[in-house]
Design a protein around this motif. Structure first.
Motif, mmCIF file in Angstrom:
data_model
loop_
_atom_site.group_PDB
_atom_site.id
_atom_site.type_symbol
_atom_site.label_atom_id
_atom_site.label_comp_id
_atom_site.label_asym_id
_atom_site.label_seq_id
_atom_site.Cartn_x
_atom_site.Cartn_y
_atom_site.Cartn_z
ATOM 1 N N SER A 6 18.234 -38.722 19.880
ATOM 2 C CA SER A 6 16.952 -38.149 19.474
ATOM 3 C C SER A 6 16.676 -38.247 17.979
ATOM 4 C CB SER A 6 16.898 -36.672 19.877
ATOM 5 O OG SER A 6 17.838 -35.921 19.110
ATOM 6 N N GLY A 7 17.742 -38.266 17.185
ATOM 7 C CA GLY A 7 17.550 -38.232 15.739
ATOM 8 C C GLY A 7 17.342 -36.828 15.208
ATOM 9 N N TYR A 8 17.370 -35.840 16.091
ATOM 10 C CA TYR A 8 17.246 -34.449 15.675
ATOM 11 C C TYR A 8 18.614 -33.927 15.228
ATOM 12 C CZ TYR A 8 12.759 -34.382 18.234
ATOM 13 O OH TYR A 8 11.490 -34.633 18.684
ATOM 14 N N THR A 9 18.608 -32.820 14.492
ATOM 15 C CA THR A 9 19.870 -32.216 14.070
ATOM 16 C C THR A 9 20.526 -31.511 15.252
ATOM 17 O OG1 THR A 9 18.887 -30.077 13.472
ATOM 18 C CG2 THR A 9 18.967 -31.780 11.737
ATOM 19 N N ARG A 10 21.820 -31.242 15.108
ATOM 20 C CA ARG A 10 22.561 -30.521 16.159
ATOM 21 C C ARG A 10 21.917 -29.161 16.413
ATOM 22 N NH1 ARG A 10 27.501 -32.498 17.475
ATOM 23 N NH2 ARG A 10 28.318 -30.458 18.052
ATOM 24 N N GLU A 11 21.564 -28.477 15.343
ATOM 25 C CA GLU A 11 20.969 -27.143 15.485
ATOM 26 C C GLU A 11 19.640 -27.220 16.247
ATOM 27 O OE1 GLU A 11 19.068 -23.482 12.857
ATOM 28 O OE2 GLU A 11 19.988 -25.165 11.810
ATOM 29 N N TYR A 12 18.804 -28.207 15.913
ATOM 30 C CA TYR A 12 17.503 -28.332 16.558
ATOM 31 C C TYR A 12 17.656 -28.662 18.042
ATOM 32 C CZ TYR A 12 12.461 -29.250 16.635
ATOM 33 O OH TYR A 12 11.107 -29.213 16.892
ATOM 34 N N ILE A 34 10.374 -35.386 25.541
ATOM 35 C CA ILE A 34 11.723 -35.234 24.988
ATOM 36 C C ILE A 34 12.168 -33.783 25.116
ATOM 37 C CG2 ILE A 34 13.060 -35.266 22.830
ATOM 38 C CD1 ILE A 34 11.331 -37.767 22.065
ATOM 39 N N PHE A 35 11.294 -32.853 24.785
ATOM 40 C CA PHE A 35 11.628 -31.430 24.890
ATOM 41 C C PHE A 35 11.871 -31.028 26.343
ATOM 42 C CE2 PHE A 35 10.821 -28.918 20.903
ATOM 43 C CZ PHE A 35 10.882 -29.999 20.046
ATOM 44 N N GLU A 36 11.233 -31.705 27.270
ATOM 45 C CA GLU A 36 11.446 -31.447 28.702
ATOM 46 C C GLU A 36 12.802 -32.006 29.151
ATOM 47 O OE1 GLU A 36 9.554 -33.308 32.740
ATOM 48 O OE2 GLU A 36 8.149 -32.781 31.142
ATOM 49 N N LEU A 37 13.160 -33.178 28.635
ATOM 50 C CA LEU A 37 14.393 -33.847 29.058
ATOM 51 C C LEU A 37 15.655 -33.230 28.468
ATOM 52 C CD1 LEU A 37 13.304 -37.582 28.845
ATOM 53 C CD2 LEU A 37 13.866 -36.301 30.915
ATOM 54 N N ILE A 38 15.595 -32.788 27.236
ATOM 55 C CA ILE A 38 16.809 -32.316 26.566
ATOM 56 C C ILE A 38 17.550 -31.261 27.380
ATOM 57 C CG2 ILE A 38 17.678 -31.027 24.552
ATOM 58 C CD1 ILE A 38 15.930 -32.867 22.804
ATOM 59 N N ARG A 64 31.882 -32.583 27.557
ATOM 60 C CA ARG A 64 32.267 -32.690 26.165
ATOM 61 C C ARG A 64 31.524 -33.864 25.508
ATOM 62 N NH1 ARG A 64 36.103 -30.516 23.067
ATOM 63 N NH2 ARG A 64 37.064 -31.773 21.436
ATOM 64 N N GLY A 65 30.961 -33.613 24.335
ATOM 65 C CA GLY A 65 30.261 -34.648 23.589
ATOM 66 C C GLY A 65 28.801 -34.818 23.940
ATOM 67 N N ARG A 66 28.298 -34.028 24.866
ATOM 68 C CA ARG A 66 26.898 -34.186 25.288
ATOM 69 C C ARG A 66 25.933 -33.872 24.139
ATOM 70 N NH1 ARG A 66 24.833 -34.867 30.355
ATOM 71 N NH2 ARG A 66 26.717 -36.121 30.372
ATOM 72 N N LEU A 67 26.209 -32.804 23.384
ATOM 73 C CA LEU A 67 25.332 -32.454 22.265
ATOM 74 C C LEU A 67 25.278 -33.601 21.257
ATOM 75 C CD1 LEU A 67 23.533 -30.380 20.828
ATOM 76 C CD2 LEU A 67 25.595 -29.442 19.788
ATOM 77 N N THR A 68 26.423 -34.168 20.938
ATOM 78 C CA THR A 68 26.472 -35.287 19.993
ATOM 79 C C THR A 68 25.666 -36.470 20.514
ATOM 80 O OG1 THR A 68 28.618 -34.585 19.167
ATOM 81 C CG2 THR A 68 28.019 -36.884 18.796
ATOM 82 N N ALA A 69 25.788 -36.773 21.798
ATOM 83 C CA ALA A 69 25.047 -37.890 22.387
ATOM 84 C C ALA A 69 23.542 -37.671 22.287
ATOM 85 C CB ALA A 69 25.466 -38.095 23.838
ATOM 86 N N VAL A 70 23.096 -36.449 22.542
ATOM 87 C CA VAL A 70 21.662 -36.150 22.485
ATOM 88 C C VAL A 70 21.173 -36.199 21.033
ATOM 89 C CG1 VAL A 70 19.878 -34.439 22.976
ATOM 90 C CG2 VAL A 70 21.716 -34.817 24.620
ATOM 91 N N VAL A 71 21.981 -35.705 20.104
ATOM 92 C CA VAL A 71 21.628 -35.768 18.682
ATOM 93 C C VAL A 71 21.445 -37.227 18.260
ATOM 94 C CG1 VAL A 71 22.544 -35.396 16.347
ATOM 95 C CG2 VAL A 71 22.632 -33.549 18.034
#
Length: 74
Positions: free
Chosen positions: A56-62, A28-32, A46-53
């Motif tokens: 993954s279930g991780y926070t936006r900051e993480y 997961i850390f490799e793919l992000i 646009r919206g890529r960060l939200t899609a990954v969050v």
């Protein structure tokens, strides 16, 4: 009917599952970072960060810290 597991078999299963979780987390850390086009010199999506969050279930900051290489899997 399933044979009951011995304590040693349960411990081995725990070890195996823990190893699998570590491998999954490393992947997961490799793919992000790879799913953010701006990391490849392309325009941001646009919206890529939200899609990954959400995926993954991780926070936006993480996720942002992983994307930016500021945190590694432990």
């Amino acid at each position: 009917m399933t044979k009951p597991q011995s304590d040693e078999e349960k411990i081995e299963e725990i070890r195996m599952r823990t190893e699998r979780m570590a491998e999954d987390k490393a992947r997961i850390f490799e793919l992000i970072p790879k799913v953010f086009p701006e990391k490849r010199g392309e325009p941001a999506v646009r919206g890529r960060l939200t899609a990954v969050v959400e995926a993954s279930g991780y926070t936006r900051e993480y996720v942002a810290r992983i994307r930016d290489g500021k945190v590694k899997p432990s």
